[in-house]
Design an enzyme around this catalytic site. Structure first.
Site, short mmCIF file in Angstrom:
data_model
loop_
_atom_site.label_atom_id
_atom_site.label_comp_id
_atom_site.label_asym_id
_atom_site.label_seq_id
_atom_site.Cartn_x
_atom_site.Cartn_y
_atom_site.Cartn_z
N ALA A 80 0.87 -1.18 0.00
CA ALA A 80 0.00 0.00 0.00
C ALA A 80 0.90 1.22 0.00
CB ALA A 80 -0.89 0.00 1.23
N GLY A 125 4.18 4.07 3.33
CA GLY A 125 3.84 2.83 2.64
C GLY A 125 3.84 1.68 3.62
N LYS A 126 3.24 0.59 3.26
CA LYS A 126 3.34 -0.64 4.08
C LYS A 126 2.92 -1.81 3.22
CE LYS A 126 3.62 -0.71 8.50
NZ LYS A 126 4.67 -0.50 9.44
N GLY A 127 3.56 -2.93 3.45
CA GLY A 127 3.21 -4.10 2.65
C GLY A 127 3.41 -5.37 3.44
N ASP A 166 9.44 -5.22 9.34
CA ASP A 166 8.23 -5.02 10.14
C ASP A 166 7.99 -6.36 10.86
OD1 ASP A 166 6.07 -2.60 10.02
OD2 ASP A 166 5.08 -4.46 10.57
#
Ligand code: GLU
Length: 436
Positions: A80, A125-127, A166
């Site tokens: 994202a 962002g993050k995924g 993460d």
């Protein structure tokens, strides 16, 4: 506490799934409600706020994996990209069974605010991949990570979107990701991810950075409320990378760490634990709750202790409408991403219990990621002392900016952090304008 999940995170965490209580609080819903609330205190056009409720882009990919037994399995991966008005998207990649598009969007929004609070030239962002990393061998994790790097190759890059560790990922995954990306691009590109091992362009002090910033911010908060750190008692939920580093530093600075925990429970010593002697969850799983302490507690009981400071540093959604009335601490500092639900936060504010938010407290991780990115661009490594000094300086600057809003506008720490972030983002959007 049966509702909680494993606090064995390598990085700041933030579950999005409902804890099973009455509040359906996804990371996205929580992030949007926080944004709407804070928008009232900041002079930013309504349209910009509306825009910020949505990600710029959501990439969904299928990631096929050849298992060690020869079978083939297909996993789903996401990235994202929330907003990049201030610079490349930035944020972690998590491997966890609860990873979903919605969770990644919510967490990417928090990254946008986190980078803006710290005044870093990054967006959010993050995924991740929907997978339980415990079910993968090292070789499988490597193949999965390399394939994810390939599937996301078009949308990531040192100037575009820079992933990092993460939950469920760490330096090893970042090394594989960087190698796969670099092989395909035909040149070594360390700046495509941060959180790498220092030998391939990672920064010294990156792994400890989120915990270090939690400790610095807790120390500043203790000072702000006029307490003496030597007389301050602290309970830390989660003794992984974030919690253990925060607890050990605060211990070193004179605070009394009376309780710490892992997924199986908490250990408690009213006279203060020797945090150097307790092995962290990442160092040796099972050793926290297995430590020979005067008393053991459940994770729920740890949160309810009558201490000065509680630091939830394990997973998200642990302080909810269901248990908030039992919280006895005088101050909460969020080590994990999203540990306090919107409803619980509102109740704590009514009760006058300050909550220092994740987007400020654990922002040391992304700040040292920024230092790493600079080191990669310049091809010059910084010493650990320099990283510590510059992190301290950045944290104090961010703390001062947030504190100013708390004092001047009489806001909660979370609203104040949002105001700092939103005004920077709003100004950048207004100045750049809308295209076409
Ligand atoms: N995953 C970390 C966080 O939630 C760090 C992200 C980064 O370093 O880009 O803040």
């Amino acid at each position: 506490m049966s509702k909680q999940k494993s606090p064995e995170t390598d990085e700041t965490s933030g579950e999005s799934t409902s804890t099973g209580d009455t509040e359906p609080e996804s990371a996205l819903a929580n992030a949007r409600r926080q944004l709407e609330r804070a928008a009232a205190y900041v002079d930013v056009e309504d349209g910009v706020i509306e825009r910020l409720k949505h990600p710029t882009k959501l990439q969904q990919v299928s990631v096929p994996l050849r298992r060690d037994d020869g079978s083939l399995e297909v996993f789903t991966g996401y990235r994202a990209q929330h907003d990049d008005v201030r610079g490349p998207y930035k944020g972690g990649i998590r491997y966890h069974p609860d990873v979903s598009a919605e969770e990644c969007i919510g967490l990417s929004m928090w990254m946008t605010w986190k980078c803006a609070v710290m005044d870093l030239p990054f967006g959010g962002g993050k995924g991740g991949i929907t997978v339980d990393p415990k079910t993968l061998s090292d070789e499988e994790r490597e193949r999965l990570t390399r394939r994810l790097a390939e599937e996301l190759r078009d949308v990531v890059g040192p100037k575009q979107d820079v992933p990092a560790p993460d939950m469920g990922t760490g330096p090893k995954e970042m090394a594989w990701f960087m190698d796969a990306y670099s092989m395909q691009e035909g040149e070594t590109m360390p700046g495509v991810v941060t959180g790498k091992p220092p030998v391939i362009g990672g920064s010294y002090g990156r792994e400890e950075a989120p915990g270090r910033s939690v400790a610095i911010i807790t120390r500043e908060a203790i000072d702000y409320y006029g307490w003496d750190i030597e007389d301050t008692t602290v309970a830390v939920q989660g003794f992984g990378s974030v919690g253990a580093n925060a607890a050990r530093l605060l211990d070193e600075w004179g605070a009394s760490i009376v309780a710490v925990s892992d997924v199986d429970g908490a250990i408690y010593d009213p006279d203060g634990l020797d945090t150097q002697d307790v092995e962290g969850h990442d160092e040796r799983p099972g050793m926290v709750s297995g430590y020979d302490a005067p008393e053991t507690l459940s994770n729920a009981e740890l949160l309810e202790l009558d201490v000065d400071v509680v630091i939830p540093a394990a997973v998200g959604n642990v302080i909810t409408a269901d248990n908030v009335d039992d919280i006895d601490a005088d101050l909460l500092v969020e080590g994990a991403n999203g540990p306090t639900t919107f409803a619980a936060d509102t109740i704590l504010e009514e009760r006058g219990v300050p909550v220092v938010p994740d987007i400020l407290a654990n922002a040391g991780g992304v700040t040292v990621s920024y230092f790493e990115w600079l080191q990669d661009i310049n091809r010059r490594q910084w010493s650990l002392d320099r990283v510590h000094e510059e992190l301290e300086e950045e944290m104090l600057k961010a703390w001062a900016a947030v504190q100013r809003e708390v004092d001047e506008q009489d806001l909660s720490w979370r609203d104040a952090a949002y105001v700092v972030a939103l005004s920077r983002i709003g100004k950048a959007k207004e100045t750049r304008g809308l295209w076409p």
